[in-house]
Design a protein around this motif. Structure first.
Motif, PDB file in Angstrom:
ATOM      1  N   ALA A 161       0.831  -1.210   0.000  1.00  0.00           N
ATOM      2  CA  ALA A 161       0.000   0.000   0.000  1.00  0.00           C
ATOM      3  C   ALA A 161       0.860   1.253   0.000  1.00  0.00           C
ATOM      4  O   ALA A 161       0.541   2.244  -0.676  1.00  0.00           O
ATOM      5  CB  ALA A 161      -0.922  -0.013   1.217  1.00  0.00           C
ATOM      6  N   PHE A 162       1.977   1.204   0.747  1.00  0.00           N
ATOM      7  CA  PHE A 162       2.870   2.354   0.810  1.00  0.00           C
ATOM      8  C   PHE A 162       3.513   2.601  -0.555  1.00  0.00           C
ATOM      9  O   PHE A 162       3.575   3.744  -1.026  1.00  0.00           O
ATOM     10  CB  PHE A 162       3.948   2.121   1.873  1.00  0.00           C
ATOM     11  CG  PHE A 162       4.728   3.344   2.243  1.00  0.00           C
ATOM     12  CD1 PHE A 162       4.237   4.246   3.177  1.00  0.00           C
ATOM     13  CD2 PHE A 162       5.969   3.607   1.667  1.00  0.00           C
ATOM     14  CE1 PHE A 162       4.959   5.384   3.521  1.00  0.00           C
ATOM     15  CE2 PHE A 162       6.699   4.732   2.006  1.00  0.00           C
ATOM     16  CZ  PHE A 162       6.188   5.623   2.939  1.00  0.00           C
ATOM     17  N   SER A 163       3.965   1.549  -1.194  1.00  0.00           N
ATOM     18  CA  SER A 163       4.598   1.679  -2.511  1.00  0.00           C
ATOM     19  C   SER A 163       3.615   2.213  -3.535  1.00  0.00           C
ATOM     20  O   SER A 163       3.977   3.034  -4.393  1.00  0.00           O
ATOM     21  CB  SER A 163       5.146   0.320  -2.960  1.00  0.00           C
ATOM     22  OG  SER A 163       6.138  -0.140  -2.071  1.00  0.00           O
ATOM     23  N   LYS A 164       2.383   1.772  -3.450  1.00  0.00           N
ATOM     24  CA  LYS A 164       1.363   2.216  -4.399  1.00  0.00           C
ATOM     25  C   LYS A 164       1.077   3.710  -4.256  1.00  0.00           C
ATOM     26  O   LYS A 164       0.862   4.408  -5.244  1.00  0.00           O
ATOM     27  CB  LYS A 164       0.078   1.409  -4.182  1.00  0.00           C
ATOM     28  CG  LYS A 164      -1.019   1.710  -5.186  1.00  0.00           C
ATOM     29  CD  LYS A 164      -2.226   0.813  -4.948  1.00  0.00           C
ATOM     30  CE  LYS A 164      -3.330   1.129  -5.954  1.00  0.00           C
ATOM     31  NZ  LYS A 164      -4.524   0.247  -5.740  1.00  0.00           N
ATOM     32  N   ALA A 165       1.098   4.206  -3.012  1.00  0.00           N
ATOM     33  CA  ALA A 165       0.786   5.618  -2.760  1.00  0.00           C
ATOM     34  C   ALA A 165       2.003   6.526  -2.833  1.00  0.00           C
ATOM     35  O   ALA A 165       1.869   7.753  -2.798  1.00  0.00           O
ATOM     36  CB  ALA A 165       0.145   5.757  -1.374  1.00  0.00           C
ATOM     37  N   LEU A 166       3.201   5.950  -2.944  1.00  0.00           N
ATOM     38  CA  LEU A 166       4.457   6.701  -2.804  1.00  0.00           C
ATOM     39  C   LEU A 166       4.546   7.894  -3.736  1.00  0.00           C
ATOM     40  O   LEU A 166       4.785   9.031  -3.301  1.00  0.00           O
ATOM     41  CB  LEU A 166       5.637   5.751  -3.033  1.00  0.00           C
ATOM     42  CG  LEU A 166       7.030   6.370  -2.950  1.00  0.00           C
ATOM     43  CD1 LEU A 166       7.317   6.848  -1.534  1.00  0.00           C
ATOM     44  CD2 LEU A 166       8.084   5.347  -3.393  1.00  0.00           C
ATOM     45  N   SER A 167       4.374   7.677  -5.025  1.00  0.00           N
ATOM     46  CA  SER A 167       4.552   8.740  -6.009  1.00  0.00           C
ATOM     47  C   SER A 167       3.569   9.876  -5.786  1.00  0.00           C
ATOM     48  O   SER A 167       3.934  11.056  -5.838  1.00  0.00           O
ATOM     49  CB  SER A 167       4.398   8.162  -7.422  1.00  0.00           C
ATOM     50  OG  SER A 167       4.544   9.173  -8.391  1.00  0.00           O
ATOM     51  N   ASP A 168       2.326   9.533  -5.510  1.00  0.00           N
ATOM     52  CA  ASP A 168       1.293  10.554  -5.301  1.00  0.00           C
ATOM     53  C   ASP A 168       1.574  11.356  -4.038  1.00  0.00           C
ATOM     54  O   ASP A 168       1.426  12.585  -4.027  1.00  0.00           O
ATOM     55  CB  ASP A 168      -0.076   9.877  -5.217  1.00  0.00           C
ATOM     56  CG  ASP A 168      -1.210  10.883  -5.135  1.00  0.00           C
ATOM     57  OD1 ASP A 168      -1.334  11.713  -6.056  1.00  0.00           O
ATOM     58  OD2 ASP A 168      -1.979  10.846  -4.151  1.00  0.00           O
ATOM     59  N   MET A 169       2.002  10.678  -2.965  1.00  0.00           N
ATOM     60  CA  MET A 169       2.308  11.397  -1.723  1.00  0.00           C
ATOM     61  C   MET A 169       3.462  12.366  -1.930  1.00  0.00           C
ATOM     62  O   MET A 169       3.428  13.506  -1.445  1.00  0.00           O
ATOM     63  CB  MET A 169       2.633  10.409  -0.604  1.00  0.00           C
ATOM     64  CG  MET A 169       1.451   9.605  -0.114  1.00  0.00           C
ATOM     65  SD  MET A 169       1.784   8.651   1.395  1.00  0.00           S
ATOM     66  CE  MET A 169       3.102   7.541   0.854  1.00  0.00           C
ATOM     67  N   ALA A 170       4.494  11.940  -2.641  1.00  0.00           N
ATOM     68  CA  ALA A 170       5.653  12.802  -2.875  1.00  0.00           C
ATOM     69  C   ALA A 170       5.272  14.018  -3.713  1.00  0.00           C
ATOM     70  O   ALA A 170       5.697  15.150  -3.426  1.00  0.00           O
ATOM     71  CB  ALA A 170       6.765  12.013  -3.551  1.00  0.00           C
ATOM     72  N   MET A 171       4.469  13.807  -4.748  1.00  0.00           N
ATOM     73  CA  MET A 171       4.049  14.920  -5.602  1.00  0.00           C
ATOM     74  C   MET A 171       3.215  15.928  -4.821  1.00  0.00           C
ATOM     75  O   MET A 171       3.411  17.146  -4.927  1.00  0.00           O
ATOM     76  CB  MET A 171       3.260  14.391  -6.794  1.00  0.00           C
ATOM     77  CG  MET A 171       2.794  15.475  -7.765  1.00  0.00           C
ATOM     78  SD  MET A 171       4.167  16.376  -8.527  1.00  0.00           S
ATOM     79  CE  MET A 171       4.754  15.112  -9.684  1.00  0.00           C
TER      80      MET A 171
END
Length: 403
Positions: A360-370
């Motif tokens: 779940a963390f990997s899936k959300a990673l890019s969006d959270m960083a942006m």
């Protein structure tokens, strides 16, 4: 501001203004917990004895959303308060600030209120004046951490579940009543998470590109109080330690209200919103990795502000370490002191340990960083980040302390 000052502060709110007029209709904004423990009734009883008509809105939820705000506005439209008392932790104060905005300016959306800045003190969308209906907002903190009682910030979740940090000095409460007796019965996890949030506020304020002589001293005094007393406040709950931590949290609030925060909070807003973890815990997990990222004399790109003439984060972290008596006066010394404090407070220091699933963390990673890159706290960071670098910080914080 003093231990046991609540009633004295409330009496001052009944005084007439320079024109001889006084407020008479008081709305208390709070949550069910404050009603159950008696704090809301204590304030209501005191206000009634001072001649106020009183109503209570106690439907504030953790991480207040627009549904909560709309409910509060309905109460305002019915009761027509001229003064608001926000009692509780960060959520009632956050909610009260934006209920006031929407009551006086129903046309303003949360997206407009949270609009981007041209630069740190220039908004692309003007923030309206407040006070046409509710002339005073009085903040009464019952936790020691958010600093919201003295800050120009609020965080509101929109109808799509996105958290919006909103910043305007017009949001700053007119009055703060800081009585540490209201914190005496706090459960240990709340003492820990609120306290480490205050620590993060002071550290980020101290290394901000907007740091100045006033914020510098408030931040250092806050950190001395917090590192010296937070462990005792958690483990023993003595009156002395609770009072010291309460003062430290408000001093940290004053500091970051005037020099803003940085990418630790930018990232924490997004991780907390995505995985519904306590805000203080998220800050604690991220903070060592943010310090390591910022603590360089040769950043790829330095934070930008006229008074920030050269990279200073490494030196400033070292100054903090010296002030709190860390094992060494260096960024790594400060990081070690943070790990030791977190261990005493039983705070997990990785997202994995906090129970977040890797997939779940990997899936959300890019969006959270942006989204963190676009957060209103990012421009004050001493090192201007790339989105990929924010992803690296998040990944490091997922696994936790390197061995």
């Amino acid at each position: 501001f003093n231990r046991g000052c609540l009633e004295e502060g409330l009496r001052a709110c009944a005084d007439p203004d320079q024109h001889g007029k006084r407020n008479t209709r008081a709305l208390i904004v709070t949550d069910k917990g404050m009603v159950r423990c008696g704090h809301a009734q204590r304030v209501s009883t005191a206000l009634t004895s001072l001649g106020f008509m009183v109503d209570i809105f106690d439907d504030v939820i953790p991480d207040p959303d627009m549904g909560c705000i709309r409910s509060g506005v309905k109460v305002c439209e019915s009761f027509r308060p001229d003064i608001m008392f926000c009692i509780g932790g960060g959520s009632p104060m956050d909610a009260g600030k934006f209920i006031r905005v929407k009551y006086e300016h129903p046309e303003l959306s949360v997206e407009e209120a949270a609009t981007r800045f041209v630069e740190l003190r220039k908004r692309t969308h003007p923030f309206p004046m407040l006070g046409s209906k509710i002339t005073k907002l009085v903040a009464i903190p019952t936790t020691s951490g958010t600093g919201s009682e003295v800050s120009p910030f609020t965080v509101i979740t929109d109808d799509e579940g996105v958290k919006h940090p909103i910043a305007s000095y017009k949001l700053t409460p007119e009055v703060a009543i800081c009585d540490s007796t209201l914190c005496d019965g706090l459960p240990k996890p709340l003492v820990a998470n609120a306290g480490i949030d205050a620590v993060t506020h002071a550290i980020e304020a101290y290394v901000s590109v907007l740091q100045n002589d006033f914020t510098k001293q408030n931040a250092l005094e806050a950190l001395e109080l917090l590192f010296r007393n937070l462990g005792e406040s958690y483990n023993v709950g003595s009156a002395k330690s609770r009072d010291a931590v309460h003062r430290g949290a408000t001093l940290a609030g004053i500091a970051f209200s005037n020099s803003f925060l940085g990418i630790c909070h930018s990232l924490a807003h997004k991780v907390g919103g995505e995985f519904h973890l306590p805000h203080g815990m998220v800050n604690a997990i991220l903070l060592p990795w943010v310090i390591r990222y910022n603590a360089t004399d040769k950043p790829t790109k330095m934070g930008i502000y006229p008074s920030y003439t050269h990279p200073q984060a490494r030196q400033r972290y070292s100054e903090i370490a010296k002030t709190i008596g860390a094992s060494e006066s260096s960024p790594e010394g400060l990081i070690q002191a943070i790990y030791e404090l977190a261990a005493e407070l039983h705070i997990p220091m990785s997202f994995q340990e906090a129970g977040v699933e890797r997939e779940a963390f990997s899936k959300a990673l890019s969006d959270m960083a942006m989204k963190a890159f676009d957060d209103q706290c990012t421009p004050a960071n001493p090192r201007f980040p790339l989105v990929g670098e924010l992803e690296e910080i998040l990944l490091a914080a997922y696994d936790g302390k390197s061995t």
